[in-house]
Design a protein around this motif. Structure first.
Motif, PDB file in Angstrom:
ATOM      1  N   UNK A   1       0.828  -1.205   0.000  1.00  0.00           N
ATOM      2  CA  UNK A   1       0.000   0.000   0.000  1.00  0.00           C
ATOM      3  C   UNK A   1       0.866   1.260   0.000  1.00  0.00           C
ATOM      4  N   UNK A   2       1.934   1.235   0.792  1.00  0.00           N
ATOM      5  CA  UNK A   2       2.857   2.382   0.837  1.00  0.00           C
ATOM      6  C   UNK A   2       3.539   2.552  -0.518  1.00  0.00           C
ATOM      7  N   UNK A   3       3.953   1.438  -1.114  1.00  0.00           N
ATOM      8  CA  UNK A   3       4.611   1.490  -2.419  1.00  0.00           C
ATOM      9  C   UNK A   3       3.664   2.065  -3.475  1.00  0.00           C
ATOM     10  N   UNK A   4       2.374   1.693  -3.391  1.00  0.00           N
ATOM     11  CA  UNK A   4       1.397   2.253  -4.329  1.00  0.00           C
ATOM     12  C   UNK A   4       1.291   3.759  -4.159  1.00  0.00           C
ATOM     13  N   UNK A   5       1.274   4.252  -2.925  1.00  0.00           N
ATOM     14  CA  UNK A   5       1.160   5.687  -2.669  1.00  0.00           C
ATOM     15  C   UNK A   5       2.380   6.440  -3.197  1.00  0.00           C
ATOM     16  N   UNK A   6       3.571   5.886  -2.985  1.00  0.00           N
ATOM     17  CA  UNK A   6       4.786   6.501  -3.512  1.00  0.00           C
ATOM     18  C   UNK A   6       4.771   6.515  -5.036  1.00  0.00           C
ATOM     19  N   UNK A   7       4.323   5.416  -5.619  1.00  0.00           N
ATOM     20  CA  UNK A   7       4.251   5.336  -7.079  1.00  0.00           C
ATOM     21  C   UNK A   7       3.236   6.331  -7.640  1.00  0.00           C
ATOM     22  N   UNK A   8       2.146   6.486  -6.948  1.00  0.00           N
ATOM     23  CA  UNK A   8       1.115   7.437  -7.369  1.00  0.00           C
ATOM     24  C   UNK A   8       1.676   8.858  -7.399  1.00  0.00           C
ATOM     25  N   UNK A   9       2.383   9.231  -6.345  1.00  0.00           N
ATOM     26  CA  UNK A   9       2.990  10.561  -6.290  1.00  0.00           C
ATOM     27  C   UNK A   9       4.037  10.737  -7.385  1.00  0.00           C
TER      28      UNK A   9
ATOM     29  N   UNK B   1       4.176   9.121 -10.304  1.00  0.00           N
ATOM     30  CA  UNK B   1       3.533   9.162 -11.618  1.00  0.00           C
ATOM     31  C   UNK B   1       2.813  10.485 -11.867  1.00  0.00           C
ATOM     32  N   UNK B   2       2.203  11.034 -10.836  1.00  0.00           N
ATOM     33  CA  UNK B   2       1.394  12.231 -11.009  1.00  0.00           C
ATOM     34  C   UNK B   2       2.205  13.516 -10.914  1.00  0.00           C
ATOM     35  N   UNK B   3       3.187  13.531 -10.020  1.00  0.00           N
ATOM     36  CA  UNK B   3       3.943  14.763  -9.768  1.00  0.00           C
ATOM     37  C   UNK B   3       5.423  14.662 -10.142  1.00  0.00           C
ATOM     38  N   UNK B   4       5.886  13.452 -10.474  1.00  0.00           N
ATOM     39  CA  UNK B   4       7.306  13.275 -10.766  1.00  0.00           C
ATOM     40  C   UNK B   4       8.163  13.280  -9.523  1.00  0.00           C
ATOM     41  N   UNK B   5       7.538  13.131  -8.370  1.00  0.00           N
ATOM     42  CA  UNK B   5       8.257  13.151  -7.093  1.00  0.00           C
ATOM     43  C   UNK B   5       7.553  12.194  -6.134  1.00  0.00           C
ATOM     44  N   UNK B   6       8.181  11.068  -5.794  1.00  0.00           N
ATOM     45  CA  UNK B   6       7.526  10.104  -4.900  1.00  0.00           C
ATOM     46  C   UNK B   6       7.273  10.661  -3.500  1.00  0.00           C
ATOM     47  N   UNK B   7       7.986  11.724  -3.135  1.00  0.00           N
ATOM     48  CA  UNK B   7       7.815  12.337  -1.819  1.00  0.00           C
ATOM     49  C   UNK B   7       7.053  13.660  -1.901  1.00  0.00           C
TER      50      UNK B   7
END
Length: 207
Positions: free
Chosen positions: A48-56, A58-64
C-alpha cells in the motif's frame, strides 16, 4: 487500512514488523522463520505504501510529493513557519510540552497520571517481554506525533501554545490505544502478573 489513512500507520507498521521479528528471534526457530513471519505481517501494508509513492511519482514526478511538494503540509505551513509561529520545530522540549497538554485536554490529567503509574508497573514487572512489547507498540503513534512536531511536519495549537489556538489537537487521539492498556495495568491486579490488555490481545504464539 492505517497505512492508507494516516502516516502514523507507517510508523505502526515499522514498529509492528520489529515486534514480530523480536518475538520470532526469541523463539530460536531460525532466520528463515523470522523472514517468513515478518514478511507475512508487513507485505500488504508495504504494498500500500509502495502504491502511494508510485502514485505521487507518476502524477507529480516526485515520490515524496506528499512530504515536500507544493500541496504538502510543510508547504501549506510555510508562511506560519517563516513567521516564527511554529515554536515546536527543532525544539523537542517545546514539542513535548505542547503534546503533553493536548494529551491532558484529550484524556484528562487523572487518566494520564494513573496510566503513567501503570507504565512504570509494566516496565518493572514485564520489562521487554513479548507481552510488554505488545503494549509498548501501541505508543508508536505517540512517538511519531512527537517527531512530526519537532521536525515541523505537524503543527498543533491549543491554549498552552504560543500563539494560542485550537488546531490539530485531534492528533492526540492516535495515542488512544496505549492509555487504557497502561491504565488497566495500574488499576487491576492479576495473580498471573501479566498485563490484562496483552493477555486479551496477544495470541499464544506471542507468549
Amino acid at each position: 487500512m492505517a497505512t492508507m489513512s494516516r502516516y502514523e500507520g507507517w510508523a505502526l507498521i515499522a514498529g509492528g514488523t520489529l515486534f514480530v521479528a523480536i518475538v520470532q528471534l526469541r523463539k530460536r526457530q531460525g532466520f528463515k522463520r523470522v523472514v517468513i513471519m515478518t514478511s507475512a505481517f508487513a507485505a500488504l501494508p508495504i504494498a500500500a505504501i509502495a502504491w502511494w509513492l508510485s502514485y505521487n511519482w507518476a502524477l507529480y514526478g516526485n515520490p515524496l510529493e506528499f512530504i515536500n511538494g507544493q500541496f504538502s503540509a510543510a508547504a501549506l505551513q510555510a508562511t506560519i513557519t517563516t513567521g516564527g509561529l511554529v515554536t515546536t520545530k527543532g525544539n523537542l522540549g517545546m514539542s513535548s510540552w505542547v503534546y503533553f497538554w493536548v494529551l491532558v485536554q484529550s484524556f484528562g490529567a487523572i487518566t494520564l497520571a494513573l496510566a503513567g503509574v501503570g507504565a512504570v508497573i509494566l516496565a518493572a514487572r514485564e520489562g521487554l517481554s513479548n507481552r510488554a512489547l505488545l503494549i509498548w507498540l501501541t505508543a508508536v503513534a505517540m512517538v511519531f506525533s512527537l517527531v512530526s512536531l519537532a521536525t515541523g511536519q505537524t503543527v498543533i495549537y491549543s491554549d498552552h501554545t504560543l500563539p494560542p489556538g485550537w488546531w490539530n489537537t485531534r492528533y492526540a487521539l492516535s495515542s488512544a490505544p496505549f492509555w487504557p492498556c497502561s491504565l488497566r495495568t495500574c488499576v487491576i491486579r492479576r495473580q498471573s502478573g501479566c498485563p490484562p490488555c496483552a493477555t486479551a490481545a496477544a495470541p499464544s504464539p506471542w507468549r
